[in-house]
Write a protein that holds these residues in place. Structure first.
Motif, PDB file in Angstrom:
ATOM      1  N   SER A  22       1.266  64.743 -16.369  1.00 36.45           N
ATOM      2  CA  SER A  22       1.814  64.589 -14.857  1.00 36.45           C
ATOM      3  C   SER A  22       2.489  65.299 -14.214  1.00 36.45           C
ATOM      4  O   SER A  22       3.022  65.844 -15.644  1.00 36.45           O
ATOM      5  N   VAL A  23       3.447  64.815 -13.732  1.00 38.24           N
ATOM      6  CA  VAL A  23       4.702  65.536 -12.870  1.00 38.24           C
ATOM      7  C   VAL A  23       5.675  65.935 -13.682  1.00 38.24           C
ATOM      8  O   VAL A  23       6.055  67.101 -13.994  1.00 38.24           O
ATOM      9  N   ILE A  24       5.687  65.167 -14.235  1.00 37.77           N
ATOM     10  CA  ILE A  24       7.477  64.449 -14.890  1.00 37.77           C
ATOM     11  C   ILE A  24       7.299  65.796 -16.228  1.00 37.77           C
ATOM     12  O   ILE A  24       8.078  66.245 -16.158  1.00 37.77           O
ATOM     13  N   THR A  25       6.277  65.362 -16.955  1.00 41.12           N
ATOM     14  CA  THR A  25       5.520  65.848 -18.465  1.00 41.12           C
ATOM     15  C   THR A  25       5.560  67.465 -17.967  1.00 41.12           C
ATOM     16  O   THR A  25       6.500  68.013 -18.322  1.00 41.12           O
ATOM     17  N   TYR A  26       5.165  68.094 -16.950  1.00 42.74           N
ATOM     18  CA  TYR A  26       4.822  69.248 -16.643  1.00 42.74           C
ATOM     19  C   TYR A  26       5.961  70.301 -16.086  1.00 42.74           C
ATOM     20  O   TYR A  26       6.385  70.802 -16.834  1.00 42.74           O
ATOM     21  N   LEU A  27       6.947  69.619 -15.585  1.00 42.02           N
ATOM     22  CA  LEU A  27       8.164  70.302 -15.031  1.00 42.02           C
ATOM     23  C   LEU A  27       8.898  69.752 -16.045  1.00 42.02           C
ATOM     24  O   LEU A  27      10.060  71.020 -16.387  1.00 42.02           O
ATOM     25  N   PHE A  28       9.307  69.059 -17.469  1.00 40.80           N
ATOM     26  CA  PHE A  28       9.819  69.099 -18.186  1.00 40.80           C
ATOM     27  C   PHE A  28       9.513  70.321 -18.948  1.00 40.80           C
ATOM     28  O   PHE A  28      10.376  71.460 -19.542  1.00 40.80           O
ATOM     29  N   VAL A  33      19.374  71.337  -9.621  1.00 40.88           N
ATOM     30  CA  VAL A  33      18.848  70.250  -8.918  1.00 40.88           C
ATOM     31  C   VAL A  33      18.371  70.125  -7.914  1.00 40.88           C
ATOM     32  O   VAL A  33      16.587  69.799  -7.728  1.00 40.88           O
ATOM     33  N   SER A  34      18.773  70.955  -6.722  1.00 43.56           N
ATOM     34  CA  SER A  34      17.737  71.931  -5.698  1.00 43.56           C
ATOM     35  C   SER A  34      16.151  72.574  -6.062  1.00 43.56           C
ATOM     36  O   SER A  34      15.391  72.150  -5.352  1.00 43.56           O
ATOM     37  N   ARG A  35      16.617  73.320  -7.622  1.00 45.26           N
ATOM     38  CA  ARG A  35      15.267  74.066  -7.581  1.00 45.26           C
ATOM     39  C   ARG A  35      14.241  72.927  -8.210  1.00 45.26           C
ATOM     40  O   ARG A  35      13.182  73.085  -8.135  1.00 45.26           O
ATOM     41  N   LEU A  36      15.044  71.810  -9.489  1.00 42.82           N
ATOM     42  CA  LEU A  36      14.261  70.591  -9.424  1.00 42.82           C
ATOM     43  C   LEU A  36      13.435  70.148  -8.845  1.00 42.82           C
ATOM     44  O   LEU A  36      12.270  69.757  -8.187  1.00 42.82           O
ATOM     45  N   ILE A  37      13.944  69.194  -7.385  1.00 43.15           N
ATOM     46  CA  ILE A  37      13.355  68.628  -6.258  1.00 43.15           C
ATOM     47  C   ILE A  37      12.421  69.646  -6.010  1.00 43.15           C
ATOM     48  O   ILE A  37      11.803  68.765  -5.240  1.00 43.15           O
ATOM     49  N   SER A  38      12.521  71.207  -5.235  1.00 43.14           N
ATOM     50  CA  SER A  38      11.769  71.899  -4.585  1.00 43.14           C
ATOM     51  C   SER A  38      10.408  72.089  -5.197  1.00 43.14           C
ATOM     52  O   SER A  38       9.393  71.854  -4.762  1.00 43.14           O
ATOM     53  N   ASN A  39      10.329  71.517  -6.550  1.00 39.40           N
ATOM     54  CA  ASN A  39       9.428  72.364  -7.319  1.00 39.40           C
ATOM     55  C   ASN A  39       8.388  70.856  -8.274  1.00 39.40           C
ATOM     56  O   ASN A  39       7.920  70.261  -8.272  1.00 39.40           O
ATOM     57  N   PHE A  40       9.271  69.564  -8.443  1.00 33.12           N
ATOM     58  CA  PHE A  40       8.723  68.335  -7.924  1.00 33.12           C
ATOM     59  C   PHE A  40       7.819  68.178  -6.444  1.00 33.12           C
ATOM     60  O   PHE A  40       7.077  67.540  -6.627  1.00 33.12           O
TER      61      PHE A  40
END
Length: 189
Positions: free
Chosen positions: A77-83, A124-131
């Motif tokens: 999942s995207v969340i697992t990937y970003l984590f 936060v902005s980078r996390l939203i962008s990458n998500f």
């Protein structure tokens, strides 16, 4: 699979041309009101600066990572990937500061604490962008997603001109527009 057509290649040429135009050096000779344009400046810099070589290597790795990201996102999942991406980035950055730059842990944590507000805003902005980008490449062709992301170049130029008082803003905006045309050709071809 993803295949490049003629218009995709034309779009790539526009993006490269726009990036080249962004890097052309504008210098004003003392006492002169006109800017002198050195169209060979980017090639001279590429030849002479090892940092440009590092940047180019980074761009190649970034391109490869977008493709690898797509493969990984088919499995997790995207969340697992970003984590895991952010976990490893955090560990790698701390280790780079401590061992490569010889910055003690205490200094790293003190500076992190002192700049926490900006760091949180950036994170936060980078996390939203990458998500959002990870979601896009999980369903779109990588080339299309990356091309759309490159449209942010114009916004970057405008914000850089506004907040950092960069020179030749009009030239930079026109160069960015060339890149955007290239991105649109890739997206809509």
């Amino acid at each position: 699979g993803e295949r490049l057509g003629v218009w995709h290649l034309v779009g790539v040429v526009f993006i490269v041309a726009g990036a080249y135009l962004l890097e052309i050096n504008h210098s004003t000779s003392s006492g002169a009101s006109r800017s002198k344009i050195d169209v060979w400046y980017p090639l001279k810099e590429f030849r002479n600066s090892r940092y440009i070589h590092f940047l180019f290597a980074g761009l190649v790795l970034y391109s490869l990572s977008s493709v690898v990201d797509r493969v990984v996102l088919k499995e997790v999942s995207v969340i697992t990937y970003l984590f895991f991406v952010y976990l490893f980035l955090t560990i790698n950055n701390i280790l780079l500061f401590v061992f490569l730059h010889k910055v003690p842990f205490s200094v790293v944590f003190k500076e992190a604490k002192d700049s926490a507000g900006w760091a949180v805003l950036f994170a936060v902005s980078r996390l939203i962008s990458n998500f959002l980008f990870a979601n896009a490449i999980s369903v779109l062709y990588v080339g299309v997603a990356v091309a759309i992301k490159r449209i942010s170049t114009l916004l970057t130029v405008v914000l850089g001109g506004k907040f950092l008082s960069e020179e030749n803003l009009r030239w930079r905006m026109m160069s960015s527009a060339v890149m955007i045309v290239g991105a649109l050709l890739i997206v809509f071809a």
